[in-house]
Motif scaffolding. Structure first.
Motif, PDB file in Angstrom:
ATOM      1  N   LEU A 177     -73.908  21.690  14.665  1.00 12.03           N
ATOM      2  CA  LEU A 177     -75.051  22.765  14.448  1.00 12.03           C
ATOM      3  C   LEU A 177     -75.381  22.445  13.001  1.00 12.03           C
ATOM      4  O   LEU A 177     -74.466  23.014  12.045  1.00 12.03           O
ATOM      5  CB  LEU A 177     -74.753  23.921  14.796  1.00 12.03           C
ATOM      6  CG  LEU A 177     -74.163  24.072  16.291  1.00 12.03           C
ATOM      7  CD1 LEU A 177     -74.104  25.535  16.798  1.00 12.03           C
ATOM      8  CD2 LEU A 177     -75.494  23.498  17.256  1.00 12.03           C
ATOM      9  N   ASP A 178     -76.562  22.539  12.524  1.00 11.96           N
ATOM     10  CA  ASP A 178     -77.111  22.908  11.297  1.00 11.96           C
ATOM     11  C   ASP A 178     -76.983  24.400  11.219  1.00 11.96           C
ATOM     12  O   ASP A 178     -77.140  25.047  12.285  1.00 11.96           O
ATOM     13  CB  ASP A 178     -78.540  22.368  11.200  1.00 11.96           C
ATOM     14  CG  ASP A 178     -79.206  23.036   9.885  1.00 11.96           C
ATOM     15  OD1 ASP A 178     -78.371  22.673   8.594  1.00 11.96           O
ATOM     16  OD2 ASP A 178     -80.229  23.492   9.855  1.00 11.96           O
ATOM     17  N   ARG A 179     -76.854  25.013  10.151  1.00 13.77           N
ATOM     18  CA  ARG A 179     -76.941  26.376  10.142  1.00 13.77           C
ATOM     19  C   ARG A 179     -78.150  27.256   9.868  1.00 13.77           C
ATOM     20  O   ARG A 179     -78.612  27.658  10.791  1.00 13.77           O
ATOM     21  CB  ARG A 179     -75.929  26.799   8.787  1.00 13.77           C
ATOM     22  CG  ARG A 179     -75.386  28.142   8.886  1.00 13.77           C
ATOM     23  CD  ARG A 179     -74.734  28.791   7.798  1.00 13.77           C
ATOM     24  NE  ARG A 179     -75.732  28.912   6.650  1.00 13.77           N
ATOM     25  CZ  ARG A 179     -75.561  29.370   5.543  1.00 13.77           C
ATOM     26  NH1 ARG A 179     -74.409  29.488   5.105  1.00 13.77           N
ATOM     27  NH2 ARG A 179     -76.634  29.806   4.708  1.00 13.77           N
ATOM     28  N   ASP A 180     -78.821  27.120   8.646  1.00 13.67           N
ATOM     29  CA  ASP A 180     -79.824  27.805   8.673  1.00 13.67           C
ATOM     30  C   ASP A 180     -81.283  27.239   9.376  1.00 13.67           C
ATOM     31  O   ASP A 180     -81.195  26.123   9.366  1.00 13.67           O
ATOM     32  CB  ASP A 180     -80.297  27.623   7.000  1.00 13.67           C
ATOM     33  CG  ASP A 180     -79.283  28.084   6.276  1.00 13.67           C
ATOM     34  OD1 ASP A 180     -78.647  29.276   6.431  1.00 13.67           O
ATOM     35  OD2 ASP A 180     -79.281  27.827   5.051  1.00 13.67           O
ATOM     36  N   GLY A 181     -81.604  28.328  10.129  1.00 15.52           N
ATOM     37  CA  GLY A 181     -82.774  27.853  11.083  1.00 15.52           C
ATOM     38  C   GLY A 181     -82.343  27.333  12.451  1.00 15.52           C
ATOM     39  O   GLY A 181     -83.238  27.473  13.441  1.00 15.52           O
ATOM     40  N   VAL A 182     -81.063  27.151  12.565  1.00 19.07           N
ATOM     41  CA  VAL A 182     -80.564  27.006  13.862  1.00 19.07           C
ATOM     42  C   VAL A 182     -79.668  27.993  14.392  1.00 19.07           C
ATOM     43  O   VAL A 182     -79.786  28.692  15.567  1.00 19.07           O
ATOM     44  CB  VAL A 182     -79.740  25.815  13.879  1.00 19.07           C
ATOM     45  CG1 VAL A 182     -79.086  25.292  15.225  1.00 19.07           C
ATOM     46  CG2 VAL A 182     -80.684  24.419  13.583  1.00 19.07           C
ATOM     47  N   ASN A 223     -79.018  31.139  12.151  1.00 14.95           N
ATOM     48  CA  ASN A 223     -79.226  32.202  11.458  1.00 14.95           C
ATOM     49  C   ASN A 223     -80.497  31.921  10.940  1.00 14.95           C
ATOM     50  O   ASN A 223     -81.437  31.147  10.886  1.00 14.95           O
ATOM     51  CB  ASN A 223     -78.178  32.616  10.507  1.00 14.95           C
ATOM     52  CG  ASN A 223     -78.363  31.569   9.481  1.00 14.95           C
ATOM     53  OD1 ASN A 223     -77.472  30.453   9.431  1.00 14.95           O
ATOM     54  ND2 ASN A 223     -78.962  31.560   8.150  1.00 14.95           N
ATOM     55  N   GLU A 224     -81.402  33.133  10.581  1.00 19.16           N
ATOM     56  CA  GLU A 224     -82.598  33.268  10.217  1.00 19.16           C
ATOM     57  C   GLU A 224     -82.644  32.839   8.622  1.00 19.16           C
ATOM     58  O   GLU A 224     -81.650  33.054   7.919  1.00 19.16           O
ATOM     59  CB  GLU A 224     -83.072  34.792  10.155  1.00 19.16           C
ATOM     60  CG  GLU A 224     -83.248  35.286  11.325  1.00 19.16           C
ATOM     61  CD  GLU A 224     -83.920  36.896  11.319  1.00 19.16           C
ATOM     62  OE1 GLU A 224     -84.482  37.237  10.324  1.00 19.16           O
ATOM     63  OE2 GLU A 224     -83.378  37.776  12.252  1.00 19.16           O
ATOM     64  N   LEU A 245     -79.848  34.323  14.902  1.00 18.20           N
ATOM     65  CA  LEU A 245     -80.872  34.154  15.607  1.00 18.20           C
ATOM     66  C   LEU A 245     -80.445  34.595  17.137  1.00 18.20           C
ATOM     67  O   LEU A 245     -79.283  34.628  17.701  1.00 18.20           O
ATOM     68  CB  LEU A 245     -81.229  32.855  15.572  1.00 18.20           C
ATOM     69  CG  LEU A 245     -82.038  32.390  14.219  1.00 18.20           C
ATOM     70  CD1 LEU A 245     -82.330  30.989  14.084  1.00 18.20           C
ATOM     71  CD2 LEU A 245     -83.088  33.292  14.274  1.00 18.20           C
ATOM     72  N   GLU A 246     -81.680  35.190  17.726  1.00 20.97           N
ATOM     73  CA  GLU A 246     -81.358  35.642  19.233  1.00 20.97           C
ATOM     74  C   GLU A 246     -80.962  34.296  20.127  1.00 20.97           C
ATOM     75  O   GLU A 246     -81.480  33.478  20.189  1.00 20.97           O
ATOM     76  CB  GLU A 246     -82.647  36.346  19.561  1.00 20.97           C
ATOM     77  CG  GLU A 246     -82.469  36.889  21.260  1.00 20.97           C
ATOM     78  CD  GLU A 246     -83.854  37.388  21.459  1.00 20.97           C
ATOM     79  OE1 GLU A 246     -84.065  37.686  22.649  1.00 20.97           O
ATOM     80  OE2 GLU A 246     -84.844  37.474  20.733  1.00 20.97           O
ATOM     81  N   GLY A 247     -79.933  34.765  20.831  1.00 21.49           N
ATOM     82  CA  GLY A 247     -79.357  33.919  21.871  1.00 21.49           C
ATOM     83  C   GLY A 247     -78.362  32.839  21.419  1.00 21.49           C
ATOM     84  O   GLY A 247     -77.974  32.060  22.091  1.00 21.49           O
ATOM     85  N   ARG A 260     -80.903  28.279  22.348  1.00 22.20           N
ATOM     86  CA  ARG A 260     -80.667  28.764  23.626  1.00 22.20           C
ATOM     87  C   ARG A 260     -81.611  28.135  24.531  1.00 22.20           C
ATOM     88  O   ARG A 260     -80.797  27.789  25.557  1.00 22.20           O
ATOM     89  CB  ARG A 260     -81.074  30.270  23.602  1.00 22.20           C
ATOM     90  CG  ARG A 260     -80.870  30.907  25.021  1.00 22.20           C
ATOM     91  CD  ARG A 260     -81.146  32.467  25.054  1.00 22.20           C
ATOM     92  NE  ARG A 260     -82.393  32.975  24.638  1.00 22.20           N
ATOM     93  CZ  ARG A 260     -82.850  34.218  24.495  1.00 22.20           C
ATOM     94  NH1 ARG A 260     -81.723  35.065  24.514  1.00 22.20           N
ATOM     95  NH2 ARG A 260     -83.961  34.374  23.895  1.00 22.20           N
ATOM     96  N   ALA A 261     -82.736  27.652  24.235  1.00 23.53           N
ATOM     97  CA  ALA A 261     -83.420  26.758  25.255  1.00 23.53           C
ATOM     98  C   ALA A 261     -82.901  25.359  25.229  1.00 23.53           C
ATOM     99  O   ALA A 261     -82.964  24.796  26.287  1.00 23.53           O
ATOM    100  CB  ALA A 261     -84.896  26.616  24.690  1.00 23.53           C
TER     101      ALA A 261
END
Length: 249
Positions: free
Chosen positions: A7-12, A14-15, A33-35, A166-167
């Motif tokens: 996982l990349d961090r920023d934008g994936v 966390n905000e 981030l939500e989810g 999440r999607a």
């Protein structure tokens, strides 16, 4: 060999560049981030290793010290753990964007380093990011790639793209090997039937986030079958009239 979700961090996770935070240079700027916790929890249960691979040029540019970055990552792990999710390891590039280092994405160094350390089959693993360097790094490493949270019309030849992490969970879980996951259509059909039966018996899920998590839970055949009813449902009071919309799944 093992499978991993990188996982990349920023934008994936966390905000970033949001209304309340521009860049994450200290722990007070870090917001999940939500989810995201639910998604990572699903990967954990499915048997994936979960790694964070992130460019953090703010260290090299002097916007933060490496200790501050480590504190941010500690907060990330603590926040995720509080919701039952786990990151197995974190790899980051602290160098300036134009420094010419070997580790900054779109180079695949961070992914390959983690793969060697944990005996990961890169060809059976997934890289998730929100920008082209993430997708290119995954492609160079030989991973399948997923683009999320992207404002770009260009999908950078990613294998799949979704609105957010999440999607992306159902698609990622169907990539799990060793026979642990059923086909997505089979699982969704079974999930719908199980939901209808529970509703008929007077059970209810008290939030849509639980519906989404329950669906993701069902995607993996190894995810403690039988425990999901107790985990996600509660008996509906006699005067309870609102139920989860049937057409959600």
């Amino acid at each position: 060999m093992k499978q991993a979700v990188f996982l990349d961090r920023d934008g994936v996770i966390n905000e970033v560049m949001s209304e309340r935070v521009e860049f994450v240079n200290n722990v007070n700027d870090f917001y999940l981030l939500e989810g995201v916790a639910s998604a990572i929890r699903s990967f954990n249960r499915a048997g994936f290793l979960v790694f964070v691979v992130t460019n953090q040029g703010g260290v090299g540019l002097g916007y933060m010290k490496e200790k501050q970055l480590e504190d941010i990552h500690k907060k990330m792990e603590v926040d995720l753990k509080a919701q039952g999710a786990r990151i197995d390891d974190i790899a980051y590039c602290p160098h300036k964007p134009d420094e010419g280092c070997p580790c900054r994405k779109p180079k695949a160094y961070l992914l390959k380093k983690l793969a060697e350390k944990y005996d990961v089959d890169l060809s059976a693993s997934i890289m998730v990011g929100d920008r082209e360097p993430d997708i290119l790094a995954g492609q160079k490493a030989g991973c399948q790639t997923v683009l999320v949270n992207s404002d770009s019309d260009d999908k950078f030849q990613a294998n799949a793209h979704f609105t957010d992490l999440r999607a992306a969970v159902p698609w990622i879980l169907t990539q799990k090997s060793e026979g642990k996951c059923q086909s997505s259509q089979t699982v969704l059909d079974n999930f719908r039937k199980q939901l209808e039966e529970r509703f008929k018996k007077g059970y209810v899920i008290d939030s849509m986030s639980k519906v989404e998590e329950a669906a993701n839970y069902w995607f993996c055949a190894g995810a403690e079958y039988g425990a999901w009813e107790e985990r996600f449902f509660s008996k509906r009071p006699k005067n309870f009239t609102n139920v989860v919309p049937r057409n959600r799944y």
